[in-house]
Write a protein that holds these residues in place. Structure first.
Motif, PDB file in Angstrom:
ATOM      1  N   ILE A 182       0.700  -1.179   0.269  1.00 45.85           N
ATOM      2  CA  ILE A 182      -0.013   0.129  -0.135  1.00 45.85           C
ATOM      3  C   ILE A 182       0.965   1.301   0.146  1.00 45.85           C
ATOM      4  N   ILE A 183       0.787   2.236  -0.837  1.00 41.21           N
ATOM      5  CA  ILE A 183       1.295   3.295  -0.934  1.00 41.21           C
ATOM      6  C   ILE A 183       0.374   4.461  -0.728  1.00 41.21           C
ATOM      7  N   GLY A 184       0.332   5.306   0.321  1.00 42.86           N
ATOM      8  CA  GLY A 184      -0.498   6.216   0.508  1.00 42.86           C
ATOM      9  C   GLY A 184       0.036   7.590   0.492  1.00 42.86           C
ATOM     10  N   TYR A 185      -0.866   8.542  -0.077  1.00 46.06           N
ATOM     11  CA  TYR A 185      -0.327  10.114  -0.392  1.00 46.06           C
ATOM     12  C   TYR A 185      -1.360  10.885   0.888  1.00 46.06           C
ATOM     13  N   VAL A 186      -0.738  11.332   1.631  1.00 45.94           N
ATOM     14  CA  VAL A 186      -1.404  11.764   2.892  1.00 45.94           C
ATOM     15  C   VAL A 186      -0.938  13.139   3.283  1.00 45.94           C
ATOM     16  N   ASP A 187      -1.891  13.962   4.094  1.00 51.32           N
ATOM     17  CA  ASP A 187      -1.592  15.179   4.646  1.00 51.32           C
ATOM     18  C   ASP A 187      -2.038  15.085   6.012  1.00 51.32           C
ATOM     19  N   TYR A 188      -1.020  15.751   6.952  1.00 54.09           N
ATOM     20  CA  TYR A 188      -1.167  15.473   8.267  1.00 54.09           C
ATOM     21  C   TYR A 188      -2.446  16.228   9.017  1.00 54.09           C
ATOM     22  N   ASN A 189      -2.790  17.328   7.941  1.00 51.51           N
ATOM     23  CA  ASN A 189      -4.186  17.761   8.539  1.00 51.51           C
ATOM     24  C   ASN A 189      -5.399  17.457   7.874  1.00 51.51           C
ATOM     25  N   CYS A 190      -5.407  16.349   7.219  1.00 53.50           N
ATOM     26  CA  CYS A 190      -6.416  15.713   6.431  1.00 53.50           C
ATOM     27  C   CYS A 190      -6.961  14.750   7.397  1.00 53.50           C
ATOM     28  N   PRO A 191      -8.334  14.983   7.821  1.00 55.61           N
ATOM     29  CA  PRO A 191      -9.028  14.143   8.763  1.00 55.61           C
ATOM     30  C   PRO A 191      -9.238  12.784   8.391  1.00 55.61           C
ATOM     31  N   TYR A 192      -9.557  12.728   7.234  1.00 55.80           N
ATOM     32  CA  TYR A 192      -9.461  11.180   6.488  1.00 55.80           C
ATOM     33  C   TYR A 192      -8.309  10.373   6.476  1.00 55.80           C
ATOM     34  N   CYS A 193      -7.247  11.148   6.143  1.00 53.65           N
ATOM     35  CA  CYS A 193      -6.029  10.353   6.406  1.00 53.65           C
ATOM     36  C   CYS A 193      -5.772   9.878   7.716  1.00 53.65           C
ATOM     37  N   LYS A 194      -6.274  10.671   8.854  1.00 57.92           N
ATOM     38  CA  LYS A 194      -5.937  10.338  10.352  1.00 57.92           C
ATOM     39  C   LYS A 194      -6.891   9.050  10.145  1.00 57.92           C
TER      40      LYS A 194
END
Length: 220
Positions: free
Chosen positions: A66-78
């Motif tokens: 799994i490769i995840g593109y994420v942002d630390y202030n994205c609630p769905y990423c959390k």
């Protein structure tokens, strides 16, 4: 063909700032959305696996990645961090690679830079977990506190932020270029063995996708 990219992180972040998180409704009942893959992901999945800044989590000899593109202030990423972490702990043949894609503004970019700099003292994943488990948006003031709580030497971190600025810039730019080349519209977005899945999903759906991949069934 990879399109020409804007040579500035700030410009790209500004262009994406109005984007809502990528198809966050994947978590509803039914099958997760699987999109047709552009050439970079369809034929270049192995290239996406090469991250110069962060190591994999999980199995070296994994059959599903799994490769995840994420942002630390994205609630769905959390939310997805928790789901993926639970699956990873229970699955000895899974590996996960996170790519920092800071699209939610300057604070997100500061957090991403701090996490990447922490990697020079072996603390990237500890910081990643601290930021993702933080229940609300991460602020500039909280970044330092969370870093310290993750066991980061702040004096060394500041040194690494300065001395490795060019390398950190390169990683963030590469992540952005990959995301734009694949036409990603927001975070989170996941590439699972070459399949693009924008948005989040509950653990049961994620496990079902992994099981289908292992039995050679198409995701559509």
């Amino acid at each position: 063909m990879i399109r020409k990219f804007v040579p500035a992180l700030a410009a790209a972040a500004a262009a994406l700032a109005a984007c809502s998180p990528a198809d966050a409704d994947n978590g509803a009942a039914g099958t997760a959305v699987v999109q047709d893959m552009p050439p970079i992901a369809r034929t270049g999945f192995d290239d996406l696996l090469h991250n110069p800044a962060t190591p994999f989590l999980g199995a070296e000899n994994a059959d599903v990645t799994i490769i995840g593109y994420v942002d630390y202030n994205c609630p769905y990423c959390k939310k997805m961090y928790v789901e993926i972490d639970e699956v990873l702990k229970a699955d000895p043949k899974l590996r996960v690679l996170y790519k920092d894609w800071a699209i939610f503004g300057a604070v997100s970019e500061n957090a991403a830079r701090s996490a990447l700099a922490a990697g020079y003292q072996g603390k990237y994943h500890a910081v990643h977990a601290a930021f993702m488990k933080h229940p609300s948006r991460v602020t500039d003031d909280e970044i330092r506190r969370l870093l310290q709580g993750a066991g980061v030497d702040l004096a060394r971190l500041d040194q690494d932020l300065a001395s490795h600025r060019a390398e950190i810039d390169d990683v963030l730019m590469l992540n952005m270029q990959e995301a734009m080349a694949m036409g990603l519209q927001g975070t989170p977005a996941f590439i699972i063995n070459g399949y693009l899945i924008p948005g989040g999903m509950p653990r049961a759906q994620l496990e079902a996708i992994i099981a289908r991949l292992r039995t050679g069934q198409p995701l559509r």
